[in-house]
Write a protein that holds these residues in place. Structure first.
Motif, PDB file in Angstrom:
ATOM      1  N   ARG A   1       0.888  -1.351   0.202  1.00  0.00           N
ATOM      2  CA  ARG A   1      -0.147   0.005   0.029  1.00  0.00           C
ATOM      3  C   ARG A   1       0.720   1.240   0.161  1.00  0.00           C
ATOM      4  NH1 ARG A   1      -4.254  -0.617   4.796  1.00  0.00           N
ATOM      5  NH2 ARG A   1      -4.484   1.570   3.798  1.00  0.00           N
TER       6      ARG A   1
ATOM      7  N   ALA B   1       2.035   1.784  -3.576  1.00  0.00           N
ATOM      8  CA  ALA B   1       1.281   2.296  -4.485  1.00  0.00           C
ATOM      9  C   ALA B   1       0.941   3.858  -4.103  1.00  0.00           C
ATOM     10  CB  ALA B   1      -0.213   1.355  -4.249  1.00  0.00           C
ATOM     11  N   ALA B   2       0.907   4.211  -2.867  1.00  0.00           N
ATOM     12  CA  ALA B   2       0.646   5.512  -2.269  1.00  0.00           C
ATOM     13  C   ALA B   2       1.922   6.527  -2.780  1.00  0.00           C
ATOM     14  CB  ALA B   2       0.466   5.854  -0.767  1.00  0.00           C
TER      15      ALA B   2
ATOM     16  N   THR C   1       3.585   5.817  -5.576  1.00  0.00           N
ATOM     17  CA  THR C   1       3.552   5.935  -6.995  1.00  0.00           C
ATOM     18  C   THR C   1       2.388   7.004  -7.457  1.00  0.00           C
ATOM     19  OG1 THR C   1       3.997   3.681  -7.328  1.00  0.00           O
ATOM     20  CG2 THR C   1       2.664   4.720  -9.070  1.00  0.00           C
ATOM     21  N   ARG C   2       1.355   7.256  -6.667  1.00  0.00           N
ATOM     22  CA  ARG C   2       0.198   8.190  -6.763  1.00  0.00           C
ATOM     23  C   ARG C   2       0.740   9.226  -6.436  1.00  0.00           C
ATOM     24  NH1 ARG C   2      -2.827   4.198  -4.214  1.00  0.00           N
ATOM     25  NH2 ARG C   2      -3.214   5.597  -2.333  1.00  0.00           N
ATOM     26  N   LEU C   3       1.501   9.626  -5.416  1.00  0.00           N
ATOM     27  CA  LEU C   3       2.043  10.887  -5.038  1.00  0.00           C
ATOM     28  C   LEU C   3       3.012  11.372  -6.134  1.00  0.00           C
ATOM     29  CD1 LEU C   3       2.073  13.156  -2.849  1.00  0.00           C
ATOM     30  CD2 LEU C   3       3.719  11.792  -1.674  1.00  0.00           C
TER      31      LEU C   3
ATOM     32  N   ALA D   1       2.828  10.613  -9.136  1.00  0.00           N
ATOM     33  CA  ALA D   1       2.262  11.101 -10.413  1.00  0.00           C
ATOM     34  C   ALA D   1       1.775  12.223 -10.153  1.00  0.00           C
ATOM     35  CB  ALA D   1       1.042   9.990 -10.604  1.00  0.00           C
ATOM     36  N   LEU D   2       0.850  12.797  -8.923  1.00  0.00           N
ATOM     37  CA  LEU D   2       0.488  13.960  -8.669  1.00  0.00           C
ATOM     38  C   LEU D   2       1.469  15.179  -8.740  1.00  0.00           C
ATOM     39  CD1 LEU D   2      -2.055  12.985  -5.831  1.00  0.00           C
ATOM     40  CD2 LEU D   2      -2.596  13.902  -8.051  1.00  0.00           C
TER      41      LEU D   2
END
Length: 76
Positions: free
Chosen positions: A48, A51-52, A54-56, A58-59
């Motif tokens: 998790r 994944a977080a 990776t999302r951060l 990307a943002l």
């Protein structure tokens, strides 16, 4: 009878040791189950977190670049 008494004492101690050994084996099995559960939980949390991140990332990539700092005309 004096020879039987030490043998009986040894037999009783062996029985107690066997019972204790079984208790320790059960405790060890329970602890191993806890270790396995915690290992699975840790692995899930690491997943998790990845994944977080990776999302951060990307943002952050979507943010506009920072403008250069403005020069202060009042600075001496």
């Amino acid at each position: 009878m004096s020879a039987a008494s030490p043998i009986n004492q040894i037999a009783e101690r062996v029985e107690r040791l066997l019972v204790r050994h079984e208790e320790v084996q059960r405790t060890n099995a329970l602890l191993q189950e806890q270790v396995d559960a915690l290992t699975r939980e840790r692995d899930a949390l690491k997943s998790r977190l990845g994944a977080a991140r990776t999302r951060l990332d990307a943002l952050l990539d979507r943010l506009p670049p920072e403008p250069p700092p403005a020069e202060d005309s009042h600075a001496a």
